[in-house]
Design a protein around this motif. Structure first.
Motif, mmCIF file in Angstrom:
data_model
loop_
_atom_site.group_PDB
_atom_site.id
_atom_site.type_symbol
_atom_site.label_atom_id
_atom_site.label_comp_id
_atom_site.label_asym_id
_atom_site.label_seq_id
_atom_site.Cartn_x
_atom_site.Cartn_y
_atom_site.Cartn_z
ATOM 1 N N ASP A 1 0.730 -1.192 -0.027
ATOM 2 C CA ASP A 1 -0.035 0.077 0.063
ATOM 3 C C ASP A 1 0.787 1.289 0.139
ATOM 4 O O ASP A 1 1.606 1.485 0.801
ATOM 5 C CB ASP A 1 -1.094 0.019 1.318
ATOM 6 C CG ASP A 1 -2.114 1.029 1.097
ATOM 7 O OD1 ASP A 1 -2.211 1.546 0.045
ATOM 8 O OD2 ASP A 1 -2.582 1.620 2.132
ATOM 9 N N GLY A 2 0.681 2.010 -1.108
ATOM 10 C CA GLY A 2 1.378 3.473 -1.000
ATOM 11 C C GLY A 2 2.476 3.290 -1.692
ATOM 12 O O GLY A 2 3.297 4.370 -1.960
ATOM 13 N N ALA A 3 2.865 2.033 -2.454
ATOM 14 C CA ALA A 3 4.261 2.178 -3.053
ATOM 15 C C ALA A 3 4.183 2.787 -4.153
ATOM 16 O O ALA A 3 4.989 3.523 -4.705
ATOM 17 C CB ALA A 3 4.515 0.632 -3.079
ATOM 18 N N LEU A 4 3.194 2.641 -5.292
ATOM 19 C CA LEU A 4 2.926 3.103 -6.467
ATOM 20 C C LEU A 4 2.991 4.886 -6.307
ATOM 21 O O LEU A 4 3.502 5.419 -7.135
ATOM 22 C CB LEU A 4 1.740 2.678 -7.033
ATOM 23 C CG LEU A 4 1.507 2.926 -8.589
ATOM 24 C CD1 LEU A 4 2.808 2.313 -9.177
ATOM 25 C CD2 LEU A 4 0.227 2.297 -9.101
ATOM 26 N N GLN B 1 6.138 9.916 -7.039
ATOM 27 C CA GLN B 1 6.899 11.303 -6.527
ATOM 28 C C GLN B 1 8.241 11.189 -6.901
ATOM 29 O O GLN B 1 9.046 11.957 -6.323
ATOM 30 C CB GLN B 1 6.428 11.150 -4.915
ATOM 31 C CG GLN B 1 4.874 11.391 -4.533
ATOM 32 C CD GLN B 1 4.402 12.743 -4.880
ATOM 33 O OE1 GLN B 1 5.128 13.468 -4.937
ATOM 34 N NE2 GLN B 1 2.978 12.631 -5.049
ATOM 35 N N GLY B 2 8.731 9.886 -7.196
ATOM 36 C CA GLY B 2 10.320 9.916 -7.063
ATOM 37 C C GLY B 2 10.796 10.239 -8.571
ATOM 38 O O GLY B 2 10.134 10.363 -9.513
ATOM 39 N N PRO B 3 12.132 10.279 -8.486
ATOM 40 C CA PRO B 3 12.722 10.825 -9.771
ATOM 41 C C PRO B 3 12.886 9.720 -11.090
ATOM 42 O O PRO B 3 12.791 10.113 -12.155
ATOM 43 C CB PRO B 3 14.189 10.823 -9.315
ATOM 44 C CG PRO B 3 14.380 10.134 -8.294
ATOM 45 C CD PRO B 3 13.116 10.190 -7.536
ATOM 46 N N VAL B 4 12.584 8.385 -10.674
ATOM 47 C CA VAL B 4 12.821 7.565 -11.921
ATOM 48 C C VAL B 4 11.369 7.716 -12.637
ATOM 49 O O VAL B 4 11.668 7.934 -14.034
ATOM 50 C CB VAL B 4 12.671 6.157 -11.036
ATOM 51 C CG1 VAL B 4 12.726 5.015 -12.345
ATOM 52 C CG2 VAL B 4 13.980 5.971 -10.382
ATOM 53 N N ALA C 1 -7.363 -7.622 -0.257
ATOM 54 C CA ALA C 1 -6.121 -8.672 -0.865
ATOM 55 C C ALA C 1 -5.130 -7.759 -1.839
ATOM 56 O O ALA C 1 -4.405 -8.378 -2.272
ATOM 57 C CB ALA C 1 -6.745 -9.570 -1.577
ATOM 58 N N GLY C 2 -5.446 -6.243 -1.987
ATOM 59 C CA GLY C 2 -4.664 -5.730 -2.800
ATOM 60 C C GLY C 2 -5.044 -5.708 -4.022
ATOM 61 O O GLY C 2 -4.105 -5.182 -5.117
#
Length: 557
Positions: free
Chosen positions: A93-96, A101-104, A152-153
């Protein structure tokens, strides 16, 4: 002559008046308090609404598009493909969101925007610049990610993008979704690439050992067998790399929008207007709740005295240009003064030469102006009126009437020649002249301001002087200083028949009224009642005198 010693000081005892019966406020009073401010609230609503409308129209257009991706919590392969496919593990949860928000991911989006041939050069530059600044601030607003996942995601990820044109919004949504899919697939490829690197390192080591020689046939055969196995594993890893997949899958690419999402000038203007109305009404309601001033006739009932008249407020411009008397006639104030005159005469009867003192709690509540307009109304009914301006600290009656007429004749009140002000008349009461303000209205001005007015009043037998001066008049109006400002009013009040207390709507505090009534009662002064002055036209009391029938100076009762 009136026998003032026969007055009953207990007629209005202190227990007959006091605080409000409760600490609450009636809904009608609350509505009247809010209604008083409605013109101002509506004016602010219109101004803010217009400003927001034109400000919104000046803002650049913004279009919005979205694309959707699906994810499943169970990523196991199906059937015989299980060993040949590599699938990324389910996303926590929250990874995407963190990836976005990241540079990649963001750098890939920026590069694709810069290379987009479907956008104008200016749009590419503006969008890329905005994304770069948002990346540096870690506040991505141009593209947003929303998720609807089960326990279950599994569920849907929605990418929403904003752009200056419909095409730019759709392109940015698709580019962002593709960048996230690439990042997700890269998680699966990362394990395969590590395995390939390890296999290549083992092959290099076997090739080095084979090249050295000095190996027995068994050792050489063993190395060749291991080398063949490693090559097969490396080839298998390459096949798995081709089939590597993430946990996300594109479901619905972006559709070019038709309508813009912002700005919406009409909606924004209406929202601001509604907010202004609610906020303004709330402030007006709070002000009414905490208001402790005389707002209506009902507020004065608790003091046990009647309200003799309710006088609407005049426009300052009319008073400045025409004077209080003419302004009152033009504004239809004659009707309100007529009600006041009838109420007074009903209470005091038809006896001649009665003296009525008009006072207030504090300066500025309109007692002098009201005295002049009341005299004008009494004169219109055929009565002869004498105004004595007894406010020797700051008398204003002469100034009030000079705004009505500059040139005035002087008539002999008693004797020959002599005093033309109250100050001089108290020193020489046998020779006094009065100013003819208008037919049937004579005025004895106060004279220049003096500090020892109380001493002069105490030394003079006011009752005798008033009797002597009022012989030729039907009624005498005494304009006195405010009861709470000076003690002069208490001295004067003992030598008149009745006292009227002027109260200004929304300004005179109930506490000041309470103190004034208490002082008058302690001094055994006969309070006839209140006059609620300067009432707003939009209030209930002010609307009672909204009809104007004009003014007829020859009218008789």
């Amino acid at each position: 002559m009136t026998d003032y010693s026969s007055r009953d000081p207990s007629r209005n005892r202190p227990q007959d008046f006091g605080k409000r019966p409760d600490n609450g406020i009636e809904l009608m009073a609350l509505w009247q308090g809010v209604r008083r401010f409605l013109p101002l609230i509506f004016a602010v609503m219109v101004v803010l609404g217009v400003l927001v409308f034109f400000w919104s129209r000046s803002r650049p257009d913004v279009y919005q598009a979205s694309s959707s991706m699906v994810t499943t919590g169970n990523n196991s392969s199906i059937g015989n493909l299980r060993d040949s496919l590599v699938t990324a593990a389910p996303l926590p949860d929250g990874a995407l969101q963190e990836a976005l928000q990241g540079p990649v991911v963001m750098k890939e989006i920026i590069l694709k925007v810069k290379a987009a041939s479907s956008l104008t050069e200016q749009d590419r530059k503006d969008i890329s610049s905005d994304l770069q600044q948002e990346l540096q601030r870690r506040e991505i607003r141009t593209v947003q990610l929303d998720s609807r996942l089960d326990f279950a995601g599994s569920g849907i990820y929605t990418v929403t993008a904003e752009g200056p044109t419909p095409e730019a919004a759709a392109l940015l949504a698709d580019v962002t979704a593709q960048a996230l899919l690439n990042w997700d697939r890269g998680r699966a490829l990362a394990g395969v690439e590590r395995a390939q690197k390890s296999l290549r390192a083992q092959l290099n080591e076997i090739d080095r050992q084979l090249a050295e020689g000095n190996l027995t046939d068994l050792e050489r055969q063993t190395l060749l067998t291991s080398r063949a196995n490693l090559q097969r594993n490396l080839a298998q890893a390459g096949i798995q790399a081709e089939g590597a997949t993430g946990s996300l899958e594109l479901v619905a690419p972006a559709v070019v929008p038709i309508d813009r999402t912002s700005p919406k000038p009409t909606r924004n203007a209406l929202l601001v207007a509604l907010l202004t109305l609610l906020l303004g009404s709330g402030i007006a309601a709070l002000r009414t709740v905490f208001d402790r001033t005389a707002r209506s006739e009902d507020d004065l009932l608790v003091f046990g005295l009647p309200t003799m008249g309710i006088i609407p407020r005049l426009r300052k411009r009319d008073v400045v240009f025409n004077g209080i008397v003419r302004a009152a006639r033009k504004a239809g104030l004659y009707e309100a003064i007529g009600f006041l005159r009838v109420n007074i005469q009903t209470r005091i009867g038809n006896r001649k030469r009665q003296r009525i003192m008009i006072s207030s709690t504090a300066p500025g509540e309109g007692k002098s102006s009201l005295t002049a307009t009341l005299a004008d109304g009494l004169a219109a009914s055929g009565q002869m009126v004498l105004i004595i301006d007894a406010d020797m600290r700051r008398g204003t009656q002469q100034e009030v009437w000079e705004k009505y007429e500059r040139e005035h004749a002087w008539h002999q009140l008693v004797g020959q020649g002599g005093a033309r002000t109250l100050q001089d008349a108290l020193r020489d009461p046998q020779n006094v002249q009065v100013m003819e303000a208008e037919p049937n209205v004579h005025v004895l001005p106060a004279g220049p301001g003096m500090h020892d007015s109380l001493g002069l009043l105490n030394r003079a037998p006011l009752g005798e002087y008033f009797d002597q001066w009022s012989h030729a008049y039907d009624i005498v109006l005494v304009d006195s200083p405010p009861l709470l400002a000076l003690a002069d009013g208490l001295i004067l009040g003992k030598h008149v028949d009745h006292v009227l207390l002027v109260v200004e709507e929304g300004k005179t505090s109930l506490q000041a009224i309470r103190q004034s009534v208490r002082r008058a009662q302690n001094a055994q002064i006969s309070l006839l009642g209140f006059i609620l002055n300067k009432v707003a036209v939009n209030s209930q009391e002010g609307r009672n005198y909204g009809y104007s029938y004009g003014y007829n100076p020859e009218a008789k009762d």
